[in-house]
Design a protein around this motif. Structure first.
Motif, mmCIF file in Angstrom:
data_model
loop_
_atom_site.group_PDB
_atom_site.id
_atom_site.type_symbol
_atom_site.label_atom_id
_atom_site.label_comp_id
_atom_site.label_asym_id
_atom_site.label_seq_id
_atom_site.Cartn_x
_atom_site.Cartn_y
_atom_site.Cartn_z
ATOM 1 N N PHE A 8 0.831 -1.207 0.000
ATOM 2 C CA PHE A 8 0.000 0.000 0.000
ATOM 3 C C PHE A 8 0.865 1.257 0.000
ATOM 4 N N ASP A 9 0.378 2.288 -0.677
ATOM 5 C CA ASP A 9 1.122 3.543 -0.801
ATOM 6 C C ASP A 9 0.584 4.645 0.113
ATOM 7 N N ASP A 10 -0.676 4.605 0.416
ATOM 8 C CA ASP A 10 -1.251 5.562 1.370
ATOM 9 C C ASP A 10 -2.630 5.066 1.777
ATOM 10 N N GLY A 11 -3.204 5.749 2.750
ATOM 11 C CA GLY A 11 -4.519 5.339 3.206
ATOM 12 C C GLY A 11 -4.980 6.106 4.429
ATOM 13 N N VAL A 12 -6.210 5.805 4.825
ATOM 14 C CA VAL A 12 -6.815 6.449 5.988
ATOM 15 C C VAL A 12 -7.476 5.383 6.848
ATOM 16 N N LEU A 13 -7.215 5.449 8.159
ATOM 17 C CA LEU A 13 -7.876 4.576 9.125
ATOM 18 C C LEU A 13 -8.644 5.469 10.086
ATOM 19 N N SER A 14 -9.884 5.164 10.323
ATOM 20 C CA SER A 14 -10.705 6.001 11.195
ATOM 21 C C SER A 14 -11.574 5.140 12.096
ATOM 22 N N ILE A 15 -11.938 5.713 13.219
ATOM 23 C CA ILE A 15 -12.801 5.016 14.174
ATOM 24 C C ILE A 15 -14.174 5.673 14.129
ATOM 25 N N GLU A 16 -15.188 4.864 13.920
ATOM 26 C CA GLU A 16 -16.546 5.374 13.826
ATOM 27 C C GLU A 16 -17.454 4.608 14.776
ATOM 28 N N SER A 17 -18.425 5.305 15.307
ATOM 29 C CA SER A 17 -19.383 4.702 16.242
ATOM 30 C C SER A 17 -20.625 4.253 15.488
ATOM 31 N N LYS A 18 -21.014 3.024 15.732
ATOM 32 C CA LYS A 18 -22.225 2.476 15.130
ATOM 33 C C LYS A 18 -23.101 1.864 16.209
ATOM 34 N N LYS A 19 -24.292 1.401 15.821
ATOM 35 C CA LYS A 19 -25.225 0.832 16.792
ATOM 36 C C LYS A 19 -24.625 -0.365 17.512
ATOM 37 N N GLU A 20 -23.910 -1.191 16.748
ATOM 38 C CA GLU A 20 -23.325 -2.394 17.338
ATOM 39 C C GLU A 20 -22.014 -2.127 18.067
ATOM 40 N N GLY A 21 -21.538 -0.867 18.038
ATOM 41 C CA GLY A 21 -20.304 -0.511 18.721
ATOM 42 C C GLY A 21 -19.340 0.215 17.801
ATOM 43 N N SER A 22 -18.181 0.551 18.332
ATOM 44 C CA SER A 22 -17.168 1.252 17.544
ATOM 45 C C SER A 22 -16.465 0.286 16.591
ATOM 46 N N VAL A 23 -16.092 0.808 15.432
ATOM 47 C CA VAL A 23 -15.385 -0.009 14.439
ATOM 48 C C VAL A 23 -14.203 0.783 13.885
ATOM 49 N N LEU A 24 -13.181 0.050 13.498
ATOM 50 C CA LEU A 24 -12.032 0.641 12.816
ATOM 51 C C LEU A 24 -12.237 0.451 11.316
ATOM 52 N N GLN A 25 -12.421 1.549 10.611
ATOM 53 C CA GLN A 25 -12.588 1.494 9.165
ATOM 54 C C GLN A 25 -11.287 1.906 8.490
ATOM 55 N N TYR A 26 -10.985 1.242 7.376
ATOM 56 C CA TYR A 26 -9.759 1.579 6.667
ATOM 57 C C TYR A 26 -10.010 1.634 5.164
ATOM 58 N N ASP A 27 -9.281 2.545 4.537
ATOM 59 C CA ASP A 27 -9.338 2.745 3.086
ATOM 60 C C ASP A 27 -7.889 2.857 2.617
ATOM 61 N N LEU A 28 -7.370 1.814 1.984
ATOM 62 C CA LEU A 28 -5.964 1.730 1.609
ATOM 63 C C LEU A 28 -5.831 1.737 0.090
ATOM 64 N N ARG A 29 -4.805 2.436 -0.403
ATOM 65 C CA ARG A 29 -4.601 2.566 -1.849
ATOM 66 C C ARG A 29 -3.304 1.892 -2.262
ATOM 67 N N SER A 30 -3.342 1.164 -3.374
ATOM 68 C CA SER A 30 -2.174 0.419 -3.849
ATOM 69 C C SER A 30 -1.940 0.679 -5.337
ATOM 70 N N LYS A 31 -0.774 1.267 -5.656
ATOM 71 C CA LYS A 31 -0.405 1.467 -7.053
ATOM 72 C C LYS A 31 -0.071 0.138 -7.730
ATOM 73 N N THR A 32 0.416 -0.811 -6.940
ATOM 74 C CA THR A 32 0.759 -2.134 -7.484
ATOM 75 C C THR A 32 -0.479 -2.829 -8.037
ATOM 76 N N LEU A 33 -1.581 -2.755 -7.292
ATOM 77 C CA LEU A 33 -2.828 -3.356 -7.769
ATOM 78 C C LEU A 33 -3.310 -2.667 -9.044
ATOM 79 N N LEU A 34 -3.178 -1.353 -9.088
ATOM 80 C CA LEU A 34 -3.595 -0.616 -10.285
ATOM 81 C C LEU A 34 -2.753 -1.031 -11.484
ATOM 82 N N PHE A 35 -1.441 -1.178 -11.279
ATOM 83 C CA PHE A 35 -0.553 -1.593 -12.364
ATOM 84 C C PHE A 35 -0.928 -2.992 -12.872
#
Length: 204
Positions: free
Chosen positions: A65-92
């Motif tokens: 992975f080349d960059d990304g964002v990890l965030s914590i969000e509150s939901k009804k079932e509890g807090s979750v760690l969400q991640y969005d990761l970007r990969s130039k290798t996959l694109l290639f």
């Protein structure tokens, strides 16, 4: 254009449940070692972590992975760690098959353009036979001097010439290889990074 319709190609997204007793700072503290690798920079912004990687070593557990964002969000079932990761290798790996398919089509077009007409090919073949026949005739002087007789073109020579002909097969093979690499890489990286985050979050 809505990039979310196609950015799944090089993005890997997911989420993990966080134990109720864990705070945001504790969560980011646990996964912090993953962002202490060479070439990695990261920044904490309230409930999110933003990172970038440059020239990351292969030993890096998140080297794909080349960059990304990890965030914590509150939901009804509890807090979750969400991640969005970007990969130039996959694109290639996703784009590479299209490049090789284009090369294959270009090879076919060039081969078609280079193909002589039937009449011209027959004419050239006849001329070649006539020239070869004249060439193979050895003069009496050459015989008297002991000059070796010219050799007739063999089938092997024809095969060598045939091998030089343009062929799209290699391009199709590479297109298939990169297609498999993308599918396997897309699935394996999604599973491995989720397992990696889960392992670090479960450590005490």
């Amino acid at each position: 254009m809505n990039w979310h319709l196609i950015d799944w190609i090089w993005h890997i997204r997911g989420c993990l449940s966080i134990p109720a007793q864990q705070t945001s700072s504790e969560v980011f503290c646990k996964i912090d070692p993953l962002f202490q690798e060479f070439g990695t920079t990261h920044e904490l912004k309230s409930e999110s972590l933003v990172f970038t990687k440059k020239n990351q070593p292969s030993q890096d557990k998140m080297a794909a992975f080349d960059d990304g964002v990890l965030s914590i969000e509150s939901k009804k079932e509890g807090s979750v760690l969400q991640y969005d990761l970007r990969s130039k290798t996959l694109l290639f790996c996703f784009l590479a098959p299209f490049f090789f398919l284009a090369m294959a089509e270009l090879t076919i077009v060039v081969k078609h353009l280079q193909k002589p007409s039937t009449e011209l090919s027959q004419s050239l073949a006849e001329k070649e036979k006539e020239e070869e026949a004249r060439y193979l005739i050895q003069s009496p002087i050459d015989k008297a001097l002991g000059v070796p007789a010219p050799e007739k073109k063999t089938d092997k020579d024809d095969e060598k010439q045939g091998k030089k002909k343009l062929s799209p097969v290699a391009a199709y093979v590479f297109a298939g290889i990169f297609s498999v690499l993308y599918v396997v890489g897309r699935i394996s990286e999604a599973l491995s990074v989720k397992s990696l985050f889960r392992r670090y979050l479960s450590e005490y």
